[in-house]
Scaffold this active site. Structure first.
Site: not given
Length: 864
Positions: A687, A598, A691, A291, A594, A333, A662
């Site tokens: 958890n 382009d 995290d 998450e 540029d 170019d 796990n």
């Protein structure tokens, strides 16, 4: 249109004259005062198409991280609270709030940081305020402002022309018409509004040539085509990064759905408490779901943007960082990339190669009166002092375009009126019927054409840029079109030297060593292109011309792209086609450009790159802006992009190895143990702490080997890594189960505590092993990552001995178990290190694989 909700007048009415429009808008030809402009800006807001309010941005971020699983988790938290489990509900709620809150906070910080960087290259407009011209940010333009428009500018709002001089506007974004439209001040008020009106210009269009002043009558979302431009400004195609994220999310969703439903059904079938089984299954789903992935990605990419800014690379979109790291073909170019782009005039020649002052005189007249963007060639011509140009005045202009590859002006002096044309030699020669030498006029027959060809080709072969110059006498003062460029008299050629950039050969070699192939797409002829490419070490063995590209079908074009590195005499449309063909061939394409023309290729490429000095329309179409137009600067940006993705990948591999292992262990144990292997509350706490340990991954270092190849999402690799590395964690979990039951003979509470500690320690500390493809002891993690990881493990070890333990279902464990735990963790890390080395060796690319043939997958960056 006449007014907005802010009460300010705006818009244009059919049949309205300029004086009436100025009066209604409360302005005049001298523009607004600074104080009045500030008042209008406060009332109407910034000149932006989509000013998204803060609450909407927060809601969007919340929606982006609220997956169906977290929705279920919120429901479970509510159910826990109703059933008298307040601690469990609090843990679940804290996880949801922390995941969403951190992501919103970090996204807000990242957005501010990126906007601060973008402010350095914010588009500007020339505006008359207090009777003087000022360059201000385009977002500060208000209704009633008088603006000055020149070639290369984006029109900053809907406006009525007050003055215009040979103005040509590219309106393809609105009308689909590829050729520029001529605009002029009409003597009659426009009877209808829209792009076809001769004296109206609109937001979303750009100036190709000429100049004008205009009064703005609508800005931002109130413009006539504001909704159209907003849609055009979006990148509708799914990017490489977004595509990979979506596929990874689907992998997680499929795995989670299967495991959760399987465990829930089995637990209920075995007669266990239904509510406890539901909460356990939901907690299991949370344990499987990364998450924090949106937050980790946002932080990592934002830090990458900051690092790239130090390398003089400004990022407009965060996702462009990873896309830049994935680039395996860079199209550009040669001028300003391989060469300095600062031309010096070398010689002025007559059609047969002798020195000619006449050719330089006419070339300077053409360059002086041209209102399009002045090229380096024009600058070199104008830098030379030339006698014979005094007294001429301009009467008309035919602007340059990439189909004709030439431009013309009409000028007059003392009764003489000339149409003077300059451009690519082959293009100008095609419009000539005669040539002039030593004041005499000769027919341009086949033999003469051959001799002229030989002159400019010889100069091109030596690496010089060449322009041809021609003229003819005309009678009318203006009203000329492309059809009038015929029957010209060739007066000669102007040659220019453009020096190769110092160190460019080494930069190209480094890019190719890092898996990025350079492809040169130039409008120059093949002779000068070959000379320059050979000087910088680019193999110009086969050069494909634009005329050849035009004749190829898509399949043929895709086939030659892996073989050919240089394309000459290509038009902007052909460049755009080459970029799309490269993408269709499986490449991730960067395009460096540029100019006005382009823009289509910049938009079509996976990553559009332009320099800070590019015209507005090119910068607007780009994802990346270089503060210095140098390949070594772009190379540094590519490496920074790969490093950013490397840290995202670490989080993914963590979630698909030990974490999945796990969770598989929980699923298996739930079927064979007489009690749940861990309480739902403990799973959530596990958890949550896990995290927390990951939030500093964005600060970590990345292997040098990883940044040596383009990096792309490879879900099959992640899946294989999960299948190979995940079971190792499960094996250690089952060994721990056996020790807890038969060696230590723990009861249910002690079993929960023992596995809680082993699970958290192994899946957290394994990051130190899998974060690098090399030996962990040789590549030290970042200090923040060390601190958060060890702190989380320390907190977990301390919890069973604190007053909070009884609320969490944890109990104090004897010292022998802690010694056993230390041995389990140490041996687990050693085994993972051995398996990691073996797996990566088998998954890496063959040593003799050509790095630029096809983008390397993620595995190649992990070879040791």
């Amino acid at each position: 249109m006449s007014s907005t909700k802010d009460g300010l007048p705006h818009g244009h009415r059919p049949g309205e004259s300029v004086p009436d429009l100025l009066a209604r808008l409360g302005t005049n030809a001298e523009g607004l005062s600074s104080s009045e402009a500030s008042r209008r800006l406060r009332a109407a807001g910034a000149n932006e198409l989509a000013a998204v309010p803060l609450w909407r941005r927060v809601a969007d971020r919340v929606r982006s991280v609220v997956t169906p699983l977290i929705v279920i988790l919120v429901i479970a938290a509510a159910a826990s609270a109703v059933l008298g489990e307040p601690i469990e509900a609090a843990i679940i709620g804290a996880m949801v709030l922390m995941g969403v809150g951190l992501d919103v906070w970090q996204t807000s910080r990242s957005t501010r940081a990126v906007r601060k960087l973008q402010a350095r290259i914010a588009p500007t407009a020339s505006v008359r305020r207090d009777g003087e011209w000022h360059e201000i940010k385009r977002a500060e333009i208000v209704v009633g402002d008088v603006v000055r428009l020149t070639a290369g500018d984006l029109v900053p709002g809907d406006a009525r022309l007050l003055e215009a001089d040979d103005l040509h506007v590219q309106q393809a974004a609105l009308t689909g018409e590829s050729l520029p439209a001529e605009k002029r001040v009409s003597g009659e008020p426009p009877t209808t509004l829209g792009p076809d009106a001769p004296d109206l210009v609109y937001l979303g269009t750009s100036i190709v040539s000429g100049s004008a002043t205009a009064v703005v009558f609508a800005t931002g979302a109130a413009t006539e085509f504001g909704d159209v431009i907003a849609r055009l400004a979006e990148r509708p195609d799914e990017t490489e990064f977004e595509r990979g994220t979506r596929r990874f999310g689907m992998l997680i969703l499929h795995t989670v759905t299967f495991l959760v439903l399987f465990i829930l059904v089995m637990n209920i079938a075995l007669g266990r408490d239904a509510m406890q089984s539901v909460l356990f299954s939901v907690a299991l789903a949370v344990g499987l779901t990364p998450e924090f992935l949106p937050m980790i990605m946002t932080v990592t990419l934002a830090q990458g943007a900051t690092r790239m800014a130090r390398e003089k690379v400004i990022v407009k979109h965060l996702a462009a960082i990873q896309n830049l790291g994935s680039v395996d073909v860079l199209c550009s170019d040669k001028t300003g990339t391989l060469t300095a782009g600062t031309m010096s005039l070398d010689a002025s020649l007559d059609p047969l190669g002798a020195p000619s002052h006449r050719a330089l005189v006419l070339a300077q007249l053409n360059s002086r009166f041209e209102t399009g963007i002045k090229s380096p060639l024009d600058a070199a011509i104008l830098a030379r002092e030339v006698e014979g140009t005094a007294g001429y005045v301009k009467t008309d202009e035919i602007p340059f375009d990439f189909e004709r590859r030439r431009m013309s002006i009409v000028c007059a002096r003392a009764g003489e009126r000339l149409l003077v044309t300059k451009g690519a030699p082959e293009s100008v020669l095609a419009a000539c019927a005669r040539f002039e030498r030593d004041g005499a006029i000769h027919d341009l027959d086949a033999a003469a054409i051959a001799r002229c060809d030989e002159v400019y080709r010889a100069a091109s072969t030596r690496g010089f840029r060449v322009l041809a110059v021609a003229y003819r006498a005309v009678a009318a003062p203006d009203g000329f079109t492309i059809a009038d460029e015929r029957g010209l008299t060739l007066v000669g050629f102007i040659t220019f030297a453009d020096h190769v950039l110092e160190g460019i050969s080494e930069t190209i070699a480094r890019l190719e060593d890092d898996g990025v192939a350079i492809k040169i797409l130039t409008g120059d002829n093949e002779l000068v292109t070959r000379h320059i490419c050979e000087q910088v070490g680019l193999d110009g063995g086969r050069i494909v011309l634009g005329s050849e590209v035009e004749r190829m079908d898509e399949a043929a074009l895709i086939r030659i792209l892996d073989e050919v590195r240089v394309f000459a005499r290509v038009s902007p449309a052909q460049k755009h086609r080459i970029v799309r063909a490269l993408k269709a061939g499986g490449h991730v394409v960067g395009y460096l450009g540029d100019g006005i023309n382009d823009a289509p290729s910049l938009h079509a490429a996976d990553v559009g790159v332009s320099a800070a000095g590019a015209v507005d329309v090119a910068r607007e179409a780009s994802d990346i802006i270089l503060l210095e137009r140098r390949l070594d600067v772009l190379h540094a940006g590519i490496v920074a992009g790969r490093r950013s993705f490397g840290n995202v990948l670490k989080y993914l591999l963590m979630g698909t190895s030990s974490n999945f292992g796990n969770m598989f262990s929980m699923a298996g144990a739930a079927l064979f143990l007489p009690f749940l292997p861990m309480l739902p509350l403990q799973i959530l706490l596990n958890n949550f702490l896990y995290d927390l340990a990951q939030i500093t991954i964005p600060t970590d270092h990345v292997d040098d080997a990883f940044v040596r190849r383009p990096q792309r999402w490879d879900i099959s690799l992640i899946r294989r890594f999960m299948v190979l590395a995940g079971p190792i964690s499960s094996v250690y979990d089952f060994l721990t189960f056996a020790a807890l039951l038969y060696l230590f003979r723990f009861d249910e509470a002690a079993f929960h505590t023992g596995w809680f500690l082993e699970s958290l320690a192994t899946q957290t500390l394994v990051l130190f092993v899998i974060r690098t493809a090399g030996r962990p002891w040789r590549d030290r993690p970042s200090t923040p990552l060390i601190v958060t990881t060890l702190a989380v493990v320390a907190i977990a070890l301390a919890l069973p001995y604190t007053p909070a333990a009884r609320h969490l279902g944890l109990v104090a464990l004897p010292a022998p178990y802690l010694l056993f735990l230390a041995g389990v963790v140490a041996s687990y890390l050693v085994v993972v290190e051995v398996v990691k080395t073996t797996v990566m060796r088998h998954l890496r690319a063959p040593p003799d694989a050509a790095p630029r043939a096809r983008p390397a997958r993620l595995a190649t960056g992990w070879s040791t």
